[in-house]
Design a protein around this motif. Structure first.
Motif, PDB file in Angstrom:
ATOM      1  N   HIS A  71     -27.062   3.148 -20.009  1.00  0.00           N
ATOM      2  CA  HIS A  71     -27.621   4.496 -20.074  1.00  0.00           C
ATOM      3  C   HIS A  71     -28.975   4.394 -20.767  1.00  0.00           C
ATOM      4  O   HIS A  71     -29.066   4.409 -21.988  1.00  0.00           O
ATOM      5  CB  HIS A  71     -26.663   5.403 -20.850  1.00  0.00           C
ATOM      6  N   SER A  72     -30.034   4.285 -19.959  1.00  0.00           N
ATOM      7  CA  SER A  72     -31.343   3.993 -20.530  1.00  0.00           C
ATOM      8  C   SER A  72     -32.443   4.295 -19.530  1.00  0.00           C
ATOM      9  O   SER A  72     -32.201   4.344 -18.317  1.00  0.00           O
ATOM     10  CB  SER A  72     -31.404   2.505 -20.920  1.00  0.00           C
ATOM     11  N   PRO A  97     -30.914   8.833 -17.335  1.00  0.00           N
ATOM     12  CA  PRO A  97     -31.230   9.250 -18.712  1.00  0.00           C
ATOM     13  C   PRO A  97     -30.959  10.732 -18.958  1.00  0.00           C
ATOM     14  O   PRO A  97     -30.685  11.140 -20.086  1.00  0.00           O
ATOM     15  CB  PRO A  97     -32.727   8.934 -18.838  1.00  0.00           C
ATOM     16  N   ASN A  99     -28.459  12.496 -17.682  1.00  0.00           N
ATOM     17  CA  ASN A  99     -27.047  12.882 -17.586  1.00  0.00           C
ATOM     18  C   ASN A  99     -26.587  13.519 -18.901  1.00  0.00           C
ATOM     19  O   ASN A  99     -26.681  12.893 -19.954  1.00  0.00           O
ATOM     20  CB  ASN A  99     -26.165  11.676 -17.289  1.00  0.00           C
ATOM     21  N   THR A 101     -23.630  15.181 -21.546  1.00  0.00           N
ATOM     22  CA  THR A 101     -22.387  14.594 -22.065  1.00  0.00           C
ATOM     23  C   THR A 101     -21.238  14.683 -21.063  1.00  0.00           C
ATOM     24  O   THR A 101     -20.494  13.713 -20.874  1.00  0.00           O
ATOM     25  CB  THR A 101     -21.984  15.284 -23.387  1.00  0.00           C
ATOM     26  N   VAL A 104     -21.665  12.107 -18.456  1.00  0.00           N
ATOM     27  CA  VAL A 104     -21.456  10.770 -19.036  1.00  0.00           C
ATOM     28  C   VAL A 104     -19.957  10.480 -19.144  1.00  0.00           C
ATOM     29  O   VAL A 104     -19.487   9.395 -18.771  1.00  0.00           O
ATOM     30  CB  VAL A 104     -22.131  10.674 -20.427  1.00  0.00           C
ATOM     31  N   VAL A 118     -26.548   1.592 -24.471  1.00  0.00           N
ATOM     32  CA  VAL A 118     -27.317   2.824 -24.617  1.00  0.00           C
ATOM     33  C   VAL A 118     -28.683   2.493 -25.208  1.00  0.00           C
ATOM     34  O   VAL A 118     -28.817   1.559 -25.999  1.00  0.00           O
ATOM     35  CB  VAL A 118     -26.600   3.870 -25.495  1.00  0.00           C
ATOM     36  N   GLU A 119     -29.663   3.276 -24.818  1.00  0.00           N
ATOM     37  CA  GLU A 119     -31.023   2.984 -25.262  1.00  0.00           C
ATOM     38  C   GLU A 119     -31.265   3.357 -26.712  1.00  0.00           C
ATOM     39  O   GLU A 119     -31.847   2.590 -27.474  1.00  0.00           O
ATOM     40  CB  GLU A 119     -32.023   3.720 -24.368  1.00  0.00           C
ATOM     41  N   GLU A 122     -30.198   9.313 -28.852  1.00  0.00           N
ATOM     42  CA  GLU A 122     -29.905  10.413 -27.928  1.00  0.00           C
ATOM     43  C   GLU A 122     -28.792  10.045 -26.952  1.00  0.00           C
ATOM     44  O   GLU A 122     -27.865  10.821 -26.724  1.00  0.00           O
ATOM     45  CB  GLU A 122     -31.172  10.802 -27.152  1.00  0.00           C
ATOM     46  N   GLN A 123     -28.881   8.855 -26.363  1.00  0.00           N
ATOM     47  CA  GLN A 123     -27.870   8.445 -25.389  1.00  0.00           C
ATOM     48  C   GLN A 123     -26.569   8.051 -26.086  1.00  0.00           C
ATOM     49  O   GLN A 123     -25.481   8.292 -25.553  1.00  0.00           O
ATOM     50  CB  GLN A 123     -28.396   7.288 -24.530  1.00  0.00           C
ATOM     51  N   LYS A 126     -24.385  11.101 -26.747  1.00  0.00           N
ATOM     52  CA  LYS A 126     -23.652  11.656 -25.597  1.00  0.00           C
ATOM     53  C   LYS A 126     -22.291  10.982 -25.443  1.00  0.00           C
ATOM     54  O   LYS A 126     -21.283  11.645 -25.190  1.00  0.00           O
ATOM     55  CB  LYS A 126     -24.487  11.503 -24.324  1.00  0.00           C
ATOM     56  N   TYR A 143     -26.219  -0.621 -28.674  1.00  0.00           N
ATOM     57  CA  TYR A 143     -27.432   0.192 -28.735  1.00  0.00           C
ATOM     58  C   TYR A 143     -28.669  -0.698 -28.870  1.00  0.00           C
ATOM     59  O   TYR A 143     -28.687  -1.692 -29.583  1.00  0.00           O
ATOM     60  CB  TYR A 143     -27.361   1.217 -29.862  1.00  0.00           C
TER      61      TYR A 143
END
Length: 615
Positions: A71-72, A97, A99, A101, A104, A118-119, A122-123, A126, A143
């Motif tokens: 997710h990035s 990016p 999407n 919650t 997700v 995850v990036e 924020e991601q 979620k 992360y």
């Protein structure tokens, strides 16, 4: 350190990457821009990162066929994850990016992903907002960026650096483990789960196999593929469309590992034009929305120039229209006059226009993933940007049709690839394709798969088309989107919508009229362009809603509607329209993650506005 891997097993993007690292270890494979500086990765460095990631998966007991999610935004780590997962025999599943919650949670659950990259905070938020019990398969969340996430207390969290250190330790202890896993690969192995945009229901996971990717690579990235002459190490591509979509994968993964094209990752979508100017790519992939916005930006720049520059632009844009008409008439082939006008026009105008938006060196541009107005294609052709329309979908790995140099029929999506069988259903006109890149089916959805791939292996695309001159295919519309008026007339809304969007002031257009006496439209303005126009005309405004309600803006859009109506038969003309007072948004359910309009949601949410046009 790069290990020597056995040359057995199925060909995959990972094995192609490994081979480039062996043949040309010091050549440039990737570039990433950070804080204004471009950082380079050689093929050896690229493979080193992907192989280490694969070892990290093995260290965490990720098995063949297990799903790894990411997710990035686009960045080198996405490709390390993508190619590393394939090397380890796992399947990669990407999330947009944008999407929210709820999506997700659905995608992670539906895919059964065991590990998520995850990036940033924020991601991560979620995924962490979903109760652990509701994501029983998810074991690890890795992360990339530390800020904010380091302070979280969740046993599933692990930094990218720590994850890669585990991979390096596994690599030292078991140096041939990834080589063994790659040697075990089979053509039918799952490579990707690519989820559809979900315009009519929950997204479906399209299963893309290694065999699908191998055929797509040879068909699209070869000498007879979508780019002619074929792509190679001297080309440059900027990666900016979502990498979880098959379209961007074809360029950032297939062109990279299949043809050696260096891929560039800019700082963000907000800096895309600046990044494009830096790179001046030779191959540019775009969706209609991108080409429309570039077109609008050029129009705004010309309109706001000094008087002398506007006179110069008027002269050379007149020449450009002649060049464009000539190219359309001659299927993309120049005459001596049109070529000469293009070369001279480059000196006085075209080159500077193209340079400002990063298109100066483009030898091949493509628009796909949605219909585009022929006027937009002709505009870019007229200023010397060779832009072609192509057609494909996730379910056939993007392998269907493309226009080719010297054989361009504007308004069509081109000719079928040499390895693609394509026919039209004799009763419905639906486009059917068959070839080795047709997907394996929808993840855990046997009934949906059976409706999409028939017993003879034909993929039912859901698009209605027709042959043009027996060689090229024209898309009429999606079967589900065709409007049937109360008078029984069939109308293709996308053609009308795309014509409206050739106006730089219109960003969204939704045609209404199914089972009604006449057509109407909901129209969303392009706030940036319309705001600039309003400022030049000394029209004060604040918000999007305020600007949309200005009588001058309504009149401006009315002119665009009138111009569009002139191109269509009476039954296809828009009798009334309303301007939306808010921008459509993915998080509010009005757009898909790929920015496609969810028609049923729009018609329900704006029902009062629609009904006001029929009273």
């Amino acid at each position: 350190m790069t290990t020597t891997l056995p040359q057995t097993g199925t060909v995959s993007p990972a094995s192609r990457l490994r081979d480039f690292a062996a043949r040309t270890p010091d050549a440039i494979a990737l570039r990433e821009k950070s804080r204004g500086i471009w950082r380079e990765f050689t093929w050896a460095q690229f493979w080193d990162q992907a192989e280490t990631f694969a070892h990290a998966l093995l260290a965490h007991d990720i098995g063949r066929g297990d799903r790894v999610a990411i997710h990035s935004d686009n960045r080198p780590e996405w490709l390390f994850t993508d190619l590393g997962s394939l090397a380890a025999g796992a399947a990669c599943m990407g999330l947009y990016p944008t999407n929210p919650t709820a999506e997700v949670e659905y995608l992670l659950n539906n895919s059964g992903s065991r590990l998520l990259i995850v990036e940033d905070e924020e991601q991560a938020d979620k995924a962490l907002a979903v109760p652990t019990s509701d994501l029983p398969m998810l074991e690890r969340i890795i992360y990339l960026e530390h800020r904010g996430v380091d302070a979280y207390d969740d046993p599933r969290l692990m930094s990218w650096d720590a994850f890669m250190e585990a991979g390096q330790a596994h690599r030292t202890a078991h140096p041939e483990a990834v080589a063994v896993r790659m040697a075990e690969a089979k053509p039918e192995d799952l490579a990707y789960l690519v989820y559809t945009s979900g315009t009519t229901g929950p997204p479906k996971g399209s299963m893309i196999t290694l065999a699908n990717l191998d055929f797509a690579t040879r068909e699209i990235a070869g000498d007879e593929g979508i780019v002619q002459p074929g792509p190679g190490p001297d080309d440059l591509i900027v990666s900016y469309l979502p990498l979880c979509h098959i379209y961007e994968k074809l360029f950032s993964v297939v062109f990279n590992t299949g043809a050696g094209v260096p891929i560039h990752f800019g700082e963000s979508l907000d800096t895309l034009v600046t990044d494009m100017r830096d790179v001046q790519p030779t191959i540019v992939q775009g969706v209609p929305r991108i080409w429309e916005r570039i077109h609008a930006a050029i129009q705004v720049r010309l309109a706001s120039a000094s008087r002398l520059k506007r006179i110069n632009a008027a002269i050379w844009m007149t020449s450009a229209r002649y060049v464009g008409n000539t190219l359309v008439r001659r299927e993309g082939r120049h005459t001596l006059l049109s070529r000469g006008l293009t070369q001279i026009g480059n000196l006085f105008l075209f080159r500077s226009l193209k340079d400002r938006v990063g298109l100066r060196r483009v030898r091949y541009g493509v628009s796909a993933a949605a219909p585009i107005a022929p006027e937009i294609l002709q505009f870019f052709m007229s200023i010397g940007v060779p832009l072609y329309e192509a057609y494909g979908m996730t379910e056939n790995c993007g392998v269907a049709t493309t226009n080719r140099p010297g054989r361009v029929k504007l308004g069509t999506v081109g000719e079928p690839y040499s390895g693609c069988e394509l026919r039209l259903d004799p009763e419905t006109g639906e486009i059917l394709t068959r070839h080795p890149a047709v997907f394996a089916g929808y993840w855990n959805m046997a009934e949906a798969t059976a409706r999409t791939i028939d017993s003879e292996g034909w993929l039912h695309t859901g698009d209605v088309g027709e042959w043009v001159d027996g060689t090229h295919v024209k898309i009429i519309d999606r079967i589900k989107d065709i409007i049937i008026t109360s008078g029984g007339k069939n109308v293709s809304p996308s053609e009308i919508e795309n014509t409206l969007k050739t106006s730089p002031f219109i960003k969204e257009a939704i045609i209404i009229g199914d089972r009604r006496k006449f057509l109407t439209a909901l129209i969303g303005i392009d706030f940036e362009v319309a705001s600039e126009w309003a400022q030049r005309h000394k029209i004060p405004h604040t918000t999007y809603r305020d600007l949309s309600e200005k009588p001058e803006v309504v009149k401006l859009v009315q002119k665009a509607v009138d111009a569009a109506n002139e191109k269509f038969a009476r039954v296809e003309q828009i009798k009334s329209f309303r301007l939306l007072t808010k921008e459509l948004d993915h998080e509010e359910g009005e757009l898909t993650a790929t920015q496609k309009v969810k028609r049923s949601v729009i018609e329900k949410k704006f029902s009062d506005m629609i009904e006001s046009m029929y009273r």
